[in-house]
Design an enzyme around this catalytic site. Structure first.
Site, mmCIF file in Angstrom:
data_model
loop_
_atom_site.group_PDB
_atom_site.id
_atom_site.type_symbol
_atom_site.label_atom_id
_atom_site.label_comp_id
_atom_site.label_asym_id
_atom_site.label_seq_id
_atom_site.Cartn_x
_atom_site.Cartn_y
_atom_site.Cartn_z
ATOM 1 C CB SER A 1 -3.986 12.377 2.835
ATOM 2 O OG SER A 1 -5.093 12.669 3.640
ATOM 3 C CE1 TYR B 1 -2.805 7.373 5.541
ATOM 4 C CE2 TYR B 1 -4.060 9.348 6.086
ATOM 5 C CZ TYR B 1 -3.605 8.435 5.154
ATOM 6 O OH TYR B 1 -3.952 8.582 3.831
ATOM 7 C CE LYS C 1 -0.797 8.519 2.594
ATOM 8 N NZ LYS C 1 -0.466 7.707 1.436
HETATM 9 P P1 NAD Z 1 -6.826 0.806 -0.178
HETATM 10 O O1 NAD Z 1 -6.462 0.226 1.140
HETATM 11 O O2 NAD Z 1 -8.120 0.391 -0.788
HETATM 12 O O3 NAD Z 1 -5.673 0.514 -1.235
HETATM 13 C C1 NAD Z 1 -4.309 0.440 -0.857
HETATM 14 C C2 NAD Z 1 -3.730 -0.816 -1.489
HETATM 15 O O4 NAD Z 1 -2.348 -0.921 -1.113
HETATM 16 C C3 NAD Z 1 -4.409 -2.099 -1.015
HETATM 17 O O5 NAD Z 1 -4.790 -2.868 -2.140
HETATM 18 C C4 NAD Z 1 -3.335 -2.824 -0.193
HETATM 19 O O6 NAD Z 1 -3.432 -4.232 -0.297
HETATM 20 C C5 NAD Z 1 -2.053 -2.268 -0.793
HETATM 21 N N1 NAD Z 1 -0.907 -2.242 0.109
HETATM 22 C C6 NAD Z 1 -0.852 -1.734 1.373
HETATM 23 N N2 NAD Z 1 0.384 -1.880 1.877
HETATM 24 C C7 NAD Z 1 1.144 -2.445 0.893
HETATM 25 C C8 NAD Z 1 2.505 -2.828 0.802
HETATM 26 N N3 NAD Z 1 3.324 -2.657 1.835
HETATM 27 N N4 NAD Z 1 2.937 -3.383 -0.342
HETATM 28 C C9 NAD Z 1 2.089 -3.581 -1.391
HETATM 29 N N5 NAD Z 1 0.787 -3.234 -1.365
HETATM 30 C C10 NAD Z 1 0.331 -2.680 -0.234
HETATM 31 O O7 NAD Z 1 -6.744 2.382 -0.024
HETATM 32 P P2 NAD Z 1 -7.217 3.520 -1.020
HETATM 33 O O8 NAD Z 1 -8.382 4.200 -0.400
HETATM 34 O O9 NAD Z 1 -7.302 3.005 -2.399
HETATM 35 O O10 NAD Z 1 -5.993 4.526 -0.856
HETATM 36 C C11 NAD Z 1 -4.898 4.499 -1.752
HETATM 37 C C12 NAD Z 1 -3.877 5.520 -1.289
HETATM 38 O O11 NAD Z 1 -4.504 6.804 -1.224
HETATM 39 C C13 NAD Z 1 -3.304 5.257 0.105
HETATM 40 O O12 NAD Z 1 -1.930 5.571 0.077
HETATM 41 C C14 NAD Z 1 -4.053 6.230 0.999
HETATM 42 O O13 NAD Z 1 -3.298 6.612 2.113
HETATM 43 C C15 NAD Z 1 -4.280 7.403 0.046
HETATM 44 N N6 NAD Z 1 -5.448 8.215 0.410
HETATM 45 C C16 NAD Z 1 -6.671 7.614 0.521
HETATM 46 C C17 NAD Z 1 -7.785 8.383 0.891
HETATM 47 C C18 NAD Z 1 -9.136 7.746 1.073
HETATM 48 O O14 NAD Z 1 -10.003 8.374 1.735
HETATM 49 N N7 NAD Z 1 -9.419 6.579 0.516
HETATM 50 C C19 NAD Z 1 -7.632 9.769 1.117
HETATM 51 C C20 NAD Z 1 -6.373 10.341 0.974
HETATM 52 C C21 NAD Z 1 -5.275 9.538 0.618
HETATM 53 C C1 WQD Z 2 -16.101 12.572 7.560
HETATM 54 C C2 WQD Z 2 -17.051 13.327 8.498
HETATM 55 C C3 WQD Z 2 -16.658 12.848 10.820
HETATM 56 C C4 WQD Z 2 -17.830 8.622 10.537
HETATM 57 C C5 WQD Z 2 -10.434 10.669 6.795
HETATM 58 C C6 WQD Z 2 -8.960 10.738 7.084
HETATM 59 C C7 WQD Z 2 -8.261 11.479 5.971
HETATM 60 C C8 WQD Z 2 -8.606 10.892 4.599
HETATM 61 C C9 WQD Z 2 -10.078 10.767 4.399
HETATM 62 C C10 WQD Z 2 -6.948 9.254 4.036
HETATM 63 C C11 WQD Z 2 -16.369 13.890 9.740
HETATM 64 C C12 WQD Z 2 -18.033 12.351 10.382
HETATM 65 C C13 WQD Z 2 -17.551 9.943 10.247
HETATM 66 C C14 WQD Z 2 -18.936 8.317 11.385
HETATM 67 C C15 WQD Z 2 -19.409 10.680 11.552
HETATM 68 N N1 WQD Z 2 -8.096 9.561 4.432
HETATM 69 N N2 WQD Z 2 -18.321 10.945 10.744
HETATM 70 N N3 WQD Z 2 -19.686 9.369 11.865
HETATM 71 O O1 WQD Z 2 -12.101 12.189 8.972
HETATM 72 O O2 WQD Z 2 -12.611 13.759 7.043
HETATM 73 O O3 WQD Z 2 -10.948 11.984 6.761
HETATM 74 O O4 WQD Z 2 -10.653 10.053 5.513
HETATM 75 O O5 WQD Z 2 -6.044 10.005 3.793
HETATM 76 O O6 WQD Z 2 -6.906 11.372 6.231
HETATM 77 O O7 WQD Z 2 -8.757 11.414 8.298
HETATM 78 O O8 WQD Z 2 -13.320 11.348 6.897
HETATM 79 O O9 WQD Z 2 -15.208 9.848 6.468
HETATM 80 O O10 WQD Z 2 -13.930 9.596 8.648
HETATM 81 O O11 WQD Z 2 -15.376 11.601 8.315
HETATM 82 O O12 WQD Z 2 -20.125 11.574 12.012
HETATM 83 O O13 WQD Z 2 -19.226 7.158 11.693
HETATM 84 O O14 WQD Z 2 -18.037 12.397 8.977
HETATM 85 O O15 WQD Z 2 -16.706 13.385 12.104
HETATM 86 O O16 WQD Z 2 -16.987 15.103 10.036
HETATM 87 P P1 WQD Z 2 -12.260 12.401 7.530
HETATM 88 P P2 WQD Z 2 -14.458 10.488 7.589
#
Ligand code: NAD
Ligand code: WQD
Length: 334
Positions: A124, A148, A152
Site C-alpha cells: 500500500s 496497518y 505492510k
Molecule cells: P478485502 O477485504 O475486500 O479483501 C481481502 C480478503 O482477504 C477478504 O476476502 C477476506 O475475507 C480475506 N482474508 C482476510 N484475512 C484472511 C486470512 N487470515 N486468511 C484468509 N483470507 C483472509 O480487501 P481488498 O480491498 O480487496 O484488499 C486486498 C489487499 O490489498 C489487502 O491486503 C489490502 O491491505 C491491500 N490494499 C488494499 C487497498 C484498498 O484501498 N482496497 C489499498 C492498498 C492495499
Molecule cells: C481519501 C480522502 C480523506 C472519508 C486509505 C488507507 C490506505 C489505503 C487506501 C489500504 C482523504 C477524505 C474520507 C470521508 C473524507 N488502504 N475523506 N470523508 O485515507 O487516502 O487511504 O485507503 O491500504 O492505506 O489509509 O483513503 O478513502 O479513507 O480517504 O473527507 O468520510 O477522502 O480525508 O483526504 P486514504 P480514504
C-alpha cells in the site's frame, strides 16, 4: 499457469480472478471469508465463464496452505489476504499483526516447503507515510504512521530478507494507491460491511440514500481547494497491473522489487464529490468537519517505474471509476 489468490474473494482479488481466468490461467481462491461472501464465486464465474477452485481457509493455517499449493500444482501466488482498515488497526493491533504479518510468515513457509517461489504481494502507498516530496517514487523513504501501515512495511521487510537469503525467489510488492470503482458488469465492487471508512463507498451510500451526508475531513489543507488530494485508481487497472507483474516476474533477474500502482494524478475530495454527483445526477449532501488524525494533504504516485519495468499504466478515467462504482451500487441486490 495455475495461480493461487489468497484473499481472492475480496474487492481487488475478485477483479484479478476475472482477468486471470479471461487470460486462460487457472485460478484457485483461498479465503476465510472474514470480509467477503461466498456468492462472489458465482459472480466471478458468471463474468469469466469459468469457475475458480475455492478453499475456505485461513492463511495462518500453513499446513492447509502447503497442501493446496502441492495438490493444485500452484506456480505463482498473489497474496491479497489481510485486514485493511486503518482505524480498526489502531484499536486491534494484534489482530492486524496476526492476519497480515503472521499470515505472510505462514504463507512463505508453506511456499518454501512446496517449492513455489513466485509471489506478488498487496502492499500500500501507506508505507510512504507523510510525503517529503511528490510524486512518490519507489525510492521515497518509508515510514508507516499506523499499525496497518506497519504490518505492510514489516511484510515488505520480510519479503526482502527472504529474497536476499535465497535468490531463487521472484517477489514483487505492489504498492496500491487508492483503488476505487467496480467491474463494468456491476457484479463486483467494493462492498464494505457497516459504515465505510473510505471516501468512494461512503459517497456512493450517501448518493443511494443509505447514509445522510458525508463529512469532509478538513478543507484547510494546502491543496487546490483545501481538501485532501489522493491518487484514485480504477480497480480494473489495479487488477491489470497484477497481470503485468506476473509476466515480469517470469522474466527477471532480481529476486525482489517494489512497484507503485497509481495513475500519477491526484483528485481532491471536492473533485470526487462533484464527479460522483455528475454520474449519479444526485446531489450529495456534505458537511465540513475537522481533519482526520493521520491524514496527509496530498499523496500521488510516480508511475515511471511500473511503466518502464511492467509495461503497465492505468488507462481508466475518474469518470470510469465513478460510473462503474455507481452502477455497482445500484445493482447491489444480488
Ligand atoms: P478485502 O477485504 O475486500 O479483501 C481481502 C480478503 O482477504 C477478504 O476476502 C477476506 O475475507 C480475506 N482474508 C482476510 N484475512 C484472511 C486470512 N487470515 N486468511 C484468509 N483470507 C483472509 O480487501 P481488498 O480491498 O480487496 O484488499 C486486498 C489487499 O490489498 C489487502 O491486503 C489490502 O491491505 C491491500 N490494499 C488494499 C487497498 C484498498 O484501498 N482496497 C489499498 C492498498 C492495499
Ligand atoms: C481519501 C480522502 C480523506 C472519508 C486509505 C488507507 C490506505 C489505503 C487506501 C489500504 C482523504 C477524505 C474520507 C470521508 C473524507 N488502504 N475523506 N470523508 O485515507 O487516502 O487511504 O485507503 O491500504 O492505506 O489509509 O483513503 O478513502 O479513507 O480517504 O473527507 O468520510 O477522502 O480525508 O483526504 P486514504 P480514504
Amino acid at each position: 499457469m495455475r495461480i493461487l489468490l489468497t484473499g481472492g474473494a475480496g474487492y481487488i482479488g475478485s477483479h484479478i480472478a476475472v482477468l486471470l481466468l479471461g487470460l486462460g490461467h487457472e485460478v484457485t481462491i483461498y479465503d476465510n471469508l472474514s470480509n467477503s461472501d461466498r456468492s462472489v464465486l458465482g459472480r466471478i464465474s458468471k463474468i469469466a465463464g469459468k469457475t475458480p477452485d475455492f478453499f475456505d481457509a485461513d492463511v495462518n493455517d500453513s499446513d492447509v496452505l502447503e497442501g493446496v499449493l502441492r495438490n493444485q500444482n500452484i506456480e505463482s501466488v498473489i497474496h491479497l489476504a489481510g485486514l485493511k482498515a486503518v482505524g480498526e488497526s489502531v484499536s486491534y493491533p494484534l489482530e492486524y499483526f496476526k492476519n497480515n504479518v503472521s499470515g505472510i510468515i505462514s504463507l512463505l513457509g508453506a511456499m518454501n516447503r512446496a517449492n513455489v517461489k513466485s509471489l506478488i504481494f498487496s502492499s500500500s502507498a501507506t508505507v510512504y507515510g507523510n510525503p517529503s516530496y511528490l510524486p512518490l517514487d519507489e525510492e521515497h523513504p518509508t515510514c508507516a504512521v499506523n499499525p496497518y501501515g506497519r504490518t505492510k512495511l514489516h511484510c515488505e521487510e520480510i519479503l526482502s530478507d527472504i529474497a536476499n537469503s535465497d535468490s531463487s525467489w521472484r517477489i514483487s510488492s505492489l504498492r496500491y494507491f487508492n483503488p476505487v470503482g467496480a467491474h463494468d458488469s456491476g457484479l463486483l465492487g467494493d462492498n464494505p460491511s457497516g459504515k465505510p471508512n473510505n471516501l468512494a463507498p461512503y459517497l456512493m451510500r450517501v448518493a443511494a440514500g443509505t447514509l445522510d451526508h458525508v463529512v469532509i475531513f478538513g478543507d484547510d489543507y494546502e491543496t487546490l481547494d483545501g481538501t485532501g488530494v489522493r491518487d484514485y485508481i480504477h480497480v480494473v487497472d489495479v487488477a491489470e497491473g497484477h497481470c503485468a507483474a506476473l509476466t515480469e516476474l517470469g522474466d527477471r533477474e532480481l529476486p525482489f522489487n517494489v512497484f507503485n500502482l497509481g495513475t500519477g494524478y491526484g483528485h481532491s475530495v471536492f473533485q470526487m464529490l462533484a464527479a460522483f454527483e455528475n454520474v449519479s445526477t444526485i446531489k450529495i449532501p456534505y458537511i465540513v468537519g475537522p481533519r482526520r488524525p493521520g491524514d496527509v494533504a496530498s499523496c500521488f504516485a510516480s508511475t515511471e517505474k511500473a511503466t518502464e519495468f511492467l509495461g503497465w499504466a492505468a488507462k481508466k478515467t475518474l469518470k470510469d471509476m465513478c460510473l462503474s462504482a455507481w452502477n455497482f451500487q445500484k445493482n447491489r441486490s444480488f
